[in-house]
Design a protein around this motif. Sequence first.
Motif, mmCIF file in Angstrom:
data_model
loop_
_atom_site.group_PDB
_atom_site.id
_atom_site.type_symbol
_atom_site.label_atom_id
_atom_site.label_comp_id
_atom_site.label_asym_id
_atom_site.label_seq_id
_atom_site.Cartn_x
_atom_site.Cartn_y
_atom_site.Cartn_z
ATOM 1 N N LYS A 116 0.625 -1.576 -0.268
ATOM 2 C CA LYS A 116 -0.202 0.184 -0.312
ATOM 3 C C LYS A 116 1.479 1.317 -0.381
ATOM 4 N N LYS A 117 2.188 0.682 1.011
ATOM 5 C CA LYS A 117 2.931 2.325 0.554
ATOM 6 C C LYS A 117 3.271 2.070 -0.141
ATOM 7 N N LEU A 118 4.076 1.195 -1.132
ATOM 8 C CA LEU A 118 4.717 2.019 -2.715
ATOM 9 C C LEU A 118 3.397 2.015 -3.548
ATOM 10 N N ARG A 119 2.059 1.773 -3.655
ATOM 11 C CA ARG A 119 0.843 2.443 -4.237
ATOM 12 C C ARG A 119 0.488 3.324 -3.550
ATOM 13 N N ARG A 120 0.428 3.800 -2.894
ATOM 14 C CA ARG A 120 0.204 5.336 -2.947
ATOM 15 C C ARG A 120 1.675 6.362 -3.074
ATOM 16 N N LYS A 121 3.085 5.973 -2.780
ATOM 17 C CA LYS A 121 3.628 6.729 -3.421
ATOM 18 C C LYS A 121 3.621 6.637 -5.520
ATOM 19 N N ASN A 122 3.061 5.774 -5.829
ATOM 20 C CA ASN A 122 2.930 5.841 -7.387
ATOM 21 C C ASN A 122 1.946 6.999 -7.223
ATOM 22 N N TYR A 123 0.951 7.254 -6.717
ATOM 23 C CA TYR A 123 -0.079 7.751 -6.974
ATOM 24 C C TYR A 123 -0.190 9.594 -6.820
ATOM 25 N N ILE A 124 1.375 9.351 -6.011
ATOM 26 C CA ILE A 124 2.026 10.860 -6.094
ATOM 27 C C ILE A 124 2.557 11.206 -7.297
ATOM 28 N N ILE A 125 3.083 10.187 -8.003
ATOM 29 C CA ILE A 125 3.720 10.400 -8.846
ATOM 30 C C ILE A 125 2.795 10.433 -10.127
ATOM 31 N N SER A 126 1.932 9.914 -10.215
ATOM 32 C CA SER A 126 0.542 10.313 -11.306
ATOM 33 C C SER A 126 1.088 11.998 -10.698
ATOM 34 N N ALA A 127 -0.150 11.713 -9.904
ATOM 35 C CA ALA A 127 -0.230 13.448 -9.969
ATOM 36 C C ALA A 127 -0.122 14.326 -9.827
ATOM 37 N N THR A 128 1.592 13.814 -9.703
ATOM 38 C CA THR A 128 2.499 15.257 -9.877
ATOM 39 C C THR A 128 3.008 15.248 -11.271
ATOM 40 N N PHE A 129 3.879 14.399 -11.222
ATOM 41 C CA PHE A 129 4.311 14.011 -12.588
ATOM 42 C C PHE A 129 3.716 13.933 -13.554
ATOM 43 N N GLY A 130 2.957 13.398 -13.291
ATOM 44 C CA GLY A 130 2.184 12.584 -14.480
ATOM 45 C C GLY A 130 1.495 13.952 -15.867
ATOM 46 N N TYR A 143 -6.674 6.806 -15.116
ATOM 47 C CA TYR A 143 -5.149 6.264 -14.329
ATOM 48 C C TYR A 143 -5.854 6.549 -13.146
ATOM 49 N N PHE A 144 -6.402 7.627 -12.192
ATOM 50 C CA PHE A 144 -7.100 7.621 -11.386
ATOM 51 C C PHE A 144 -8.670 6.864 -11.263
ATOM 52 N N LEU A 145 -9.256 6.502 -12.142
ATOM 53 C CA LEU A 145 -10.419 6.686 -12.190
ATOM 54 C C LEU A 145 -10.441 5.012 -12.596
ATOM 55 N N GLY A 146 -8.874 4.654 -12.791
ATOM 56 C CA GLY A 146 -8.881 2.872 -12.885
ATOM 57 C C GLY A 146 -8.382 2.925 -12.120
ATOM 58 N N GLU A 147 -7.869 3.008 -11.183
ATOM 59 C CA GLU A 147 -6.698 3.093 -9.726
ATOM 60 C C GLU A 147 -8.668 2.274 -9.410
ATOM 61 N N ILE A 148 -9.580 3.419 -9.362
ATOM 62 C CA ILE A 148 -10.983 3.447 -7.922
ATOM 63 C C ILE A 148 -11.750 2.000 -8.731
ATOM 64 N N PHE A 149 -12.091 1.500 -10.358
ATOM 65 C CA PHE A 149 -11.914 0.509 -10.545
ATOM 66 C C PHE A 149 -11.397 -0.806 -9.575
ATOM 67 N N TYR A 150 -9.566 -0.367 -10.528
ATOM 68 C CA TYR A 150 -9.621 -2.430 -9.573
ATOM 69 C C TYR A 150 -9.961 -2.057 -8.487
ATOM 70 N N SER A 151 -9.900 -0.785 -7.645
ATOM 71 C CA SER A 151 -9.485 -1.677 -6.375
ATOM 72 C C SER A 151 -10.507 -2.528 -5.858
ATOM 73 N N PHE A 152 -12.129 -2.810 -6.543
ATOM 74 C CA PHE A 152 -12.886 -3.831 -6.616
ATOM 75 C C PHE A 152 -12.026 -4.748 -6.810
ATOM 76 N N ALA A 153 -11.518 -4.990 -7.081
ATOM 77 C CA ALA A 153 -10.630 -6.271 -7.446
ATOM 78 C C ALA A 153 -9.547 -6.364 -7.429
ATOM 79 N N ARG A 154 -8.943 -6.525 -6.242
ATOM 80 C CA ARG A 154 -7.830 -6.779 -5.175
ATOM 81 C C ARG A 154 -7.210 -8.132 -5.233
ATOM 82 N N LYS A 155 -8.439 -8.582 -4.565
ATOM 83 C CA LYS A 155 -8.424 -9.771 -4.000
ATOM 84 C C LYS A 155 -7.825 -10.969 -5.597
ATOM 85 N N THR A 156 -8.622 -10.629 -6.382
ATOM 86 C CA THR A 156 -8.142 -11.520 -7.501
ATOM 87 C C THR A 156 -7.040 -10.722 -8.522
ATOM 88 N N GLN A 157 -6.740 -9.659 -8.466
ATOM 89 C CA GLN A 157 -5.774 -9.285 -9.692
ATOM 90 C C GLN A 157 -4.586 -9.945 -8.254
#
Length: 207
Positions: A116-130, A143-157
């Motif tokens: 989760k910590k690494l995922r948050r780091k990549n959120y910050i990268i996307s929100a700034t350098f993206g 990107y962020f809409l996709g993250e919201i969508f895939y958050s419901f399928a984390r176990k399957t992923q």
Amino acid sequence: MLTQKELLKIYSGFNDDEIVVLATYESKKLTEIAVPILIDELTKRNLGKDLLDWVSMERNFFKGTELEVLKSKIKNSICSDCKTLKNDVRGFFIHHCSLTHNPSEAKLILCESCGKKLRRKNYIISATFGWLSLRSFIKVPLYFLGEIFYSFARKTQSRKIIEEFIFENTGLIRKLGIDRINEVITTNNRYQLSLKRDNRDYIFEFF
């Protein structure tokens, strides 16, 4: 799908180096009719018992109860990031939409906290350098809409990432034994986070 006759012609036309590469890196993905042909070529060319043993290990897929035991071993393993024995290790798909950071994506096996910590780091990268990339006004929101969508399928992923990891490293896990699974996970994660996206570079580090 190629016939046995066609495969015989193709493999017999390969030089020794090509046969070695096929046996070393591709044997797990071959069809059932292709494997005996490959083994026959290895034997005829006297390319060594080690390669024959390797093909056997690569083809000895984890299934049923044995697969579930291995998955449990991974879940209750030492996280390669925080180096702590955990019971919540799982698969994480980490990615961002910045063109200035590499790698852009990686499939890692980490504990819940580190993942989760690494995922948050990549959120910050996307929100700034993206926003520095072309068409960022489309890419960043998607990107962020996709993250919201895939958050419901984390176990399957997570399950798919771990199963893919086991499949890609079948021979190595067979050779080392499941008691050394932490070493395979750590090395896999290291290469996933580098620009090398192929386990060809590390499977024989343990040999």
